[in-house]
Write a protein that holds these residues in place. Sequence first.
Motif, PDB file in Angstrom:
ATOM      1  N   ALA A 240      -3.440 -63.867 -90.598  1.00  0.00           N
ATOM      2  CA  ALA A 240      -4.523 -64.089 -89.481  1.00  0.00           C
ATOM      3  C   ALA A 240      -4.959 -65.756 -89.400  1.00  0.00           C
ATOM      4  CB  ALA A 240      -5.614 -63.227 -89.750  1.00  0.00           C
ATOM      5  N   GLY A 241      -5.020 -66.196 -90.630  1.00  0.00           N
ATOM      6  CA  GLY A 241      -5.377 -67.727 -90.669  1.00  0.00           C
ATOM      7  C   GLY A 241      -4.288 -68.654 -90.392  1.00  0.00           C
ATOM      8  N   ALA A 244       0.144 -72.806 -88.492  1.00  0.00           N
ATOM      9  CA  ALA A 244       1.630 -73.421 -88.425  1.00  0.00           C
ATOM     10  C   ALA A 244       2.412 -72.286 -87.433  1.00  0.00           C
ATOM     11  CB  ALA A 244       2.093 -73.532 -89.413  1.00  0.00           C
ATOM     12  N   VAL A 245       2.365 -71.318 -87.836  1.00  0.00           N
ATOM     13  CA  VAL A 245       3.039 -70.149 -86.943  1.00  0.00           C
ATOM     14  C   VAL A 245       1.787 -69.018 -86.857  1.00  0.00           C
ATOM     15  CG1 VAL A 245       5.073 -68.654 -87.090  1.00  0.00           C
ATOM     16  CG2 VAL A 245       5.483 -70.804 -88.479  1.00  0.00           C
ATOM     17  N   PRO A 246       1.448 -69.163 -85.857  1.00  0.00           N
ATOM     18  CA  PRO A 246       0.293 -67.997 -85.592  1.00  0.00           C
ATOM     19  C   PRO A 246       0.852 -66.630 -85.396  1.00  0.00           C
ATOM     20  CG  PRO A 246       0.881 -69.246 -83.373  1.00  0.00           C
ATOM     21  CD  PRO A 246       1.632 -69.972 -84.659  1.00  0.00           C
ATOM     22  N   PRO A 247      -0.106 -65.589 -85.649  1.00  0.00           N
ATOM     23  CA  PRO A 247       0.532 -64.195 -85.875  1.00  0.00           C
ATOM     24  C   PRO A 247       0.893 -63.752 -84.682  1.00  0.00           C
ATOM     25  CG  PRO A 247      -1.904 -64.383 -86.115  1.00  0.00           C
ATOM     26  CD  PRO A 247      -1.376 -65.802 -86.178  1.00  0.00           C
ATOM     27  N   PRO A 266      -5.619 -60.574 -93.509  1.00  0.00           N
ATOM     28  CA  PRO A 266      -6.870 -61.326 -93.052  1.00  0.00           C
ATOM     29  C   PRO A 266      -6.985 -62.308 -94.239  1.00  0.00           C
ATOM     30  CG  PRO A 266      -7.539 -59.237 -93.851  1.00  0.00           C
ATOM     31  CD  PRO A 266      -6.125 -59.233 -93.391  1.00  0.00           C
ATOM     32  N   GLY A 267      -7.627 -63.561 -93.927  1.00  0.00           N
ATOM     33  CA  GLY A 267      -7.933 -64.468 -94.889  1.00  0.00           C
ATOM     34  C   GLY A 267      -6.957 -65.397 -95.623  1.00  0.00           C
ATOM     35  N   LEU A 271       0.913 -70.582 -95.870  1.00  0.00           N
ATOM     36  CA  LEU A 271       1.509 -70.174 -97.411  1.00  0.00           C
ATOM     37  C   LEU A 271       0.829 -69.117 -98.157  1.00  0.00           C
ATOM     38  CD1 LEU A 271       2.047 -73.699 -98.476  1.00  0.00           C
ATOM     39  CD2 LEU A 271       3.601 -72.409 -97.626  1.00  0.00           C
ATOM     40  N   MET A 272       0.699 -67.814 -97.504  1.00  0.00           N
ATOM     41  CA  MET A 272       0.112 -66.810 -98.171  1.00  0.00           C
ATOM     42  C   MET A 272       0.763 -66.173 -99.203  1.00  0.00           C
ATOM     43  SD  MET A 272       1.123 -63.823 -95.235  1.00  0.00           S
ATOM     44  CE  MET A 272       2.617 -63.398 -94.904  1.00  0.00           C
TER      45      MET A 272
END
Length: 295
Positions: A240-241, A244-247, A266-267, A271-272
Amino acid sequence: MSKPDWSVDGRDWPNRESSRFGTAGGMRWHVQVAGAGPVLLLLHGAGAATHSWRDLLPLLAQDFTVVAPDLPGHGFTATPAAAGLTMPGMARGIAALLAELGLVPDAIVGHSAGAGIALRMVLDGLVPPVPLVSLNGALLPFPGIAARLFPGIARLLFVNPLVPRILSLQARQPGAVERVIKGTGGTIDARGIALYSRLFARSGHVAGTLGMMANWDLETLRRDLPRYPRTAALTLIAAAGDTAVPPTVSRQVAALIPGADLRLLPGLGHLMHEQDPGELAPLIRAAASGTAASP
């Protein structure tokens, strides 16, 4: 231009014990292979290298034979001619590497631009229609005028031999790389920032990244998405955050590919998988195995 040097830059490289070097498709590759079981191919995004999987790879290696190459022009893999830095060119290069290793992927995970390469491999029949996991996949063209300007600007920078050297010097400034990473949403640990800084201090890595960006064709990929095989289960995991490449990109891709599974976390930022490998590992494990994971 100076490429990363394994004896210097790779001296304490994450998962170094799994690293190997070899030639495939006429170029020298750095690839990490670890674990046992079904083959899981990991493809990092533009500007990264195998260090991007530093904490996730050991978790996935508990259940899979994990194969993680440095993409052409990135990290410790050689830089090919421009044709080898296109999406189809990289897809063919990785297929040649897999053939040299004698491995066929049972599932593929791609982050950002790596997800585009993964889809291209399936669409072009370079790998079987296996389960594919996209992490913040950069799978659609930039909106509006940026779609036309961005590749051209990257191409101009790529052909100027001074630009990679200038950018690598700028990357050595304190806090420079950390600011760029924070700009993509979220933060990563100090070790990750140090490794990115180490790579971008090398003009050869910068040149490889620019070359990839200059030769990227997302419009063709977008046109091909509707014919993505339904037998290749696609899981789109978006943060969600991610700035660079929005959801919204993953949502639009899910609408183009019937049966695609979309998950929003979320959160987390771009680089998740580096921010929270512990959260991503079970999601990837379930998707790659074709089993259901808790939402």
